[in-house]
Design a protein around this motif. Structure first.
Motif, mmCIF file in Angstrom:
data_model
loop_
_atom_site.group_PDB
_atom_site.id
_atom_site.type_symbol
_atom_site.label_atom_id
_atom_site.label_comp_id
_atom_site.label_asym_id
_atom_site.label_seq_id
_atom_site.Cartn_x
_atom_site.Cartn_y
_atom_site.Cartn_z
ATOM 1 N N ASP A 130 0.818 -1.215 0.000
ATOM 2 C CA ASP A 130 0.000 0.000 0.000
ATOM 3 C C ASP A 130 0.852 1.265 0.000
ATOM 4 O O ASP A 130 0.329 2.380 0.099
ATOM 5 C CB ASP A 130 -0.961 0.010 1.191
ATOM 6 N N ARG A 131 2.167 1.094 -0.151
ATOM 7 C CA ARG A 131 3.068 2.256 -0.227
ATOM 8 C C ARG A 131 3.864 2.245 -1.531
ATOM 9 O O ARG A 131 4.989 2.699 -1.584
ATOM 10 C CB ARG A 131 3.999 2.290 0.988
ATOM 11 N N GLY A 132 3.235 1.711 -2.568
ATOM 12 C CA GLY A 132 3.810 1.847 -3.898
ATOM 13 C C GLY A 132 4.439 0.616 -4.503
ATOM 14 O O GLY A 132 4.848 0.646 -5.667
ATOM 15 N N MET A 133 4.550 -0.509 -3.758
ATOM 16 C CA MET A 133 5.103 -1.729 -4.346
ATOM 17 C C MET A 133 4.044 -2.403 -5.220
ATOM 18 O O MET A 133 2.910 -2.617 -4.770
ATOM 19 C CB MET A 133 5.564 -2.716 -3.263
ATOM 20 N N VAL A 134 4.420 -2.756 -6.449
ATOM 21 C CA VAL A 134 3.431 -3.350 -7.357
ATOM 22 C C VAL A 134 3.893 -4.674 -7.972
ATOM 23 O O VAL A 134 3.134 -5.319 -8.695
ATOM 24 C CB VAL A 134 3.051 -2.376 -8.491
ATOM 25 N N GLY A 135 5.125 -5.099 -7.706
ATOM 26 C CA GLY A 135 5.606 -6.359 -8.261
ATOM 27 C C GLY A 135 6.898 -6.766 -7.597
ATOM 28 O O GLY A 135 7.488 -6.008 -6.813
ATOM 29 N N LEU A 136 7.347 -7.984 -7.882
ATOM 30 C CA LEU A 136 8.633 -8.475 -7.401
ATOM 31 C C LEU A 136 9.400 -9.042 -8.583
ATOM 32 O O LEU A 136 8.847 -9.824 -9.374
ATOM 33 C CB LEU A 136 8.446 -9.569 -6.345
ATOM 34 N N GLY A 137 10.658 -8.634 -8.715
ATOM 35 C CA GLY A 137 11.479 -9.128 -9.806
ATOM 36 C C GLY A 137 12.681 -9.895 -9.314
ATOM 37 O O GLY A 137 12.878 -10.095 -8.112
ATOM 38 N N ILE A 138 13.491 -10.329 -10.253
ATOM 39 C CA ILE A 138 14.775 -10.939 -9.941
ATOM 40 C C ILE A 138 15.726 -10.624 -11.086
ATOM 41 O O ILE A 138 15.351 -10.710 -12.256
ATOM 42 C CB ILE A 138 14.647 -12.459 -9.697
ATOM 43 N N GLY A 139 16.932 -10.189 -10.735
ATOM 44 C CA GLY A 139 17.912 -9.822 -11.743
ATOM 45 C C GLY A 139 19.199 -10.596 -11.562
ATOM 46 O O GLY A 139 19.204 -11.715 -11.059
ATOM 47 N N GLY A 140 20.308 -9.984 -11.952
ATOM 48 C CA GLY A 140 21.593 -10.647 -11.848
ATOM 49 C C GLY A 140 21.933 -11.457 -13.085
ATOM 50 O O GLY A 140 21.253 -11.383 -14.107
ATOM 51 N N ASN A 141 22.966 -12.237 -12.973
ATOM 52 C CA ASN A 141 23.481 -13.013 -14.088
ATOM 53 C C ASN A 141 22.638 -14.264 -14.304
ATOM 54 O O ASN A 141 22.625 -15.169 -13.471
ATOM 55 C CB ASN A 141 24.943 -13.398 -13.819
#
Length: 338
Positions: free
Chosen positions: A154-165
């Motif tokens: 409710d404070r602006g988070m809308v998704g979860l990602g994953i990055g890196g190699n």
């Protein structure tokens, strides 16, 4: 008139200009391998994708306080607004800050959340946030990150990602973290199909990815292209990034035209604009050379946006007119995802 734009793939840590990074590093007692603006710009001349990741980790560890995190949101929001952005879905990487320097989750998330609020108030730019895990992240830390991300929904988070190699390892160890986020209302938006191909993309799709950050290697596989189109998965394409990290050798070889010809929706993005020496306007210029119009890019960005429906409806009304090139309402845009 500058055309209105949507950006879905920008790493806030990679948007910090050299002068600002030096100021933050000195304030936080962090020693960089270069101590001048020119030196940092030279450091940003990456030789390959591995070099880029090493420099990214080294420089972004300078961020320590809520005010640092707030500032990078506000600074980039102004830059993006000046290039026509009306909606920004920005990435930040909290797990490294917690793991490497023991910074508290709330310090990080509060700073980024407050930056998004300030960006709206000062520039009229709507900013939503998608925290990123990284391949190789300890599983328990990833699950904690997912849990905190849901708490800040409710404070602006809308998704979860994953990055890196991508070549470092599979996504499977993070299945529970991904599920925690999905169960809490945060869709999965991983990096995949940048430096690796079919297996990486297919794994991300099997774990429920609603967008692919990059995803350009899908152009090598007709079956993957069909699946991506049928599922309505948007690809976040970053032309300069692909050239600078060497995953695409030159602009004429970029797979963006093949992706678009196959019917894939492709948003246009900067990725790490300060590190790659680019901006949102420049990325749209490159995309136009590859056959993607401002209206095409906006429609793809709208289709891929994870924000609440009221924001989508408002942003839809700002779209570039596909017929005249002027900014105006969309009458036949993509169906908005709830």
């Amino acid at each position: 008139m500058i055309s209105k734009k949507i950006e879905l793939h920008v790493h806030l840590e990679g948007s910090i200009r050299p002068a600002t990074l030096l100021e933050i590093a000195r304030r936080n007692g962090e020693v960089l391998p270069a101590n001048t603006v020119d030196g940092l710009e030279e450091l940003y001349r990456f030789t390959d994708f591995r070099h880029f990741l090493d420099v990214w980790v080294m420089t972004t560890n300078c961020l320590r306080t809520a005010d640092d995190f707030r500032r990078v949101v506000v600074d980039y929001a102004k830059q993006a607004r000046d290039h026509g952005a009306v909606y920004l879905e920005a990435i930040f990487s909290p797990a490294e800050r917690v793991q490497d320097h023991g910074i508290g989750w709330d310090e990080i998330y509060t700073g980024y959340s407050e930056g998004a609020i300030e960006a709206q108030e000062r520039f009229g730019l709507t900013v939503r946030l998608t925290p990123d895990l990284y391949r190789g992240c300890p599983v328990e830390l990833a699950e904690a990150c997912a849990t905190v991300s849901v708490r800040y929904r409710d404070r602006g988070m809308v998704g979860l990602g994953i990055g890196g190699n991508e070549l470092q390892g599979p996504l499977e160890p993070y299945r529970k973290a991904i599920q925690i986020a999905q169960d809490g209302g945060l869709p999965f938006v991983p990096h995949a199909g940048e430096a690796a191909g079919r297996q990486s993309i297919q794994e991300a799709l099997n774990l429920g990815a609603v967008r692919l950050r990059h995803g350009i290697r899908a152009a090598d596989d007709p079956h993957l292209l069909t699946e991506i189109v049928e599922r309505g998965v948007v690809l976040d394409v970053c032309p300069t990034s692909n050239l600078r990290t060497g995953v695409v050798k030159h602009l004429a070889a970029h797979p963006l035209p093949r992706l678009r010809d196959a019917g894939v929706a492709c948003s246009i993005n900067t990725d790490d604009p300060a590190m790659f020496g680019t901006d949102l306007g420049r990325e749209h210029e490159l995309a136009s050379q590859l056959g993607v119009t401002a209206a095409d890019a906006y429609a793809a960005g709208l289709a891929g946006a994870l924000c609440e429906e009221a924001v989508k409806e408002r942003v839809a009304g700002m779209a570039p007119d596909p017929f005249s090139g002027r900014n105006g309402p969309v009458h036949n845009g993509p169906r908005l995802r709830s």
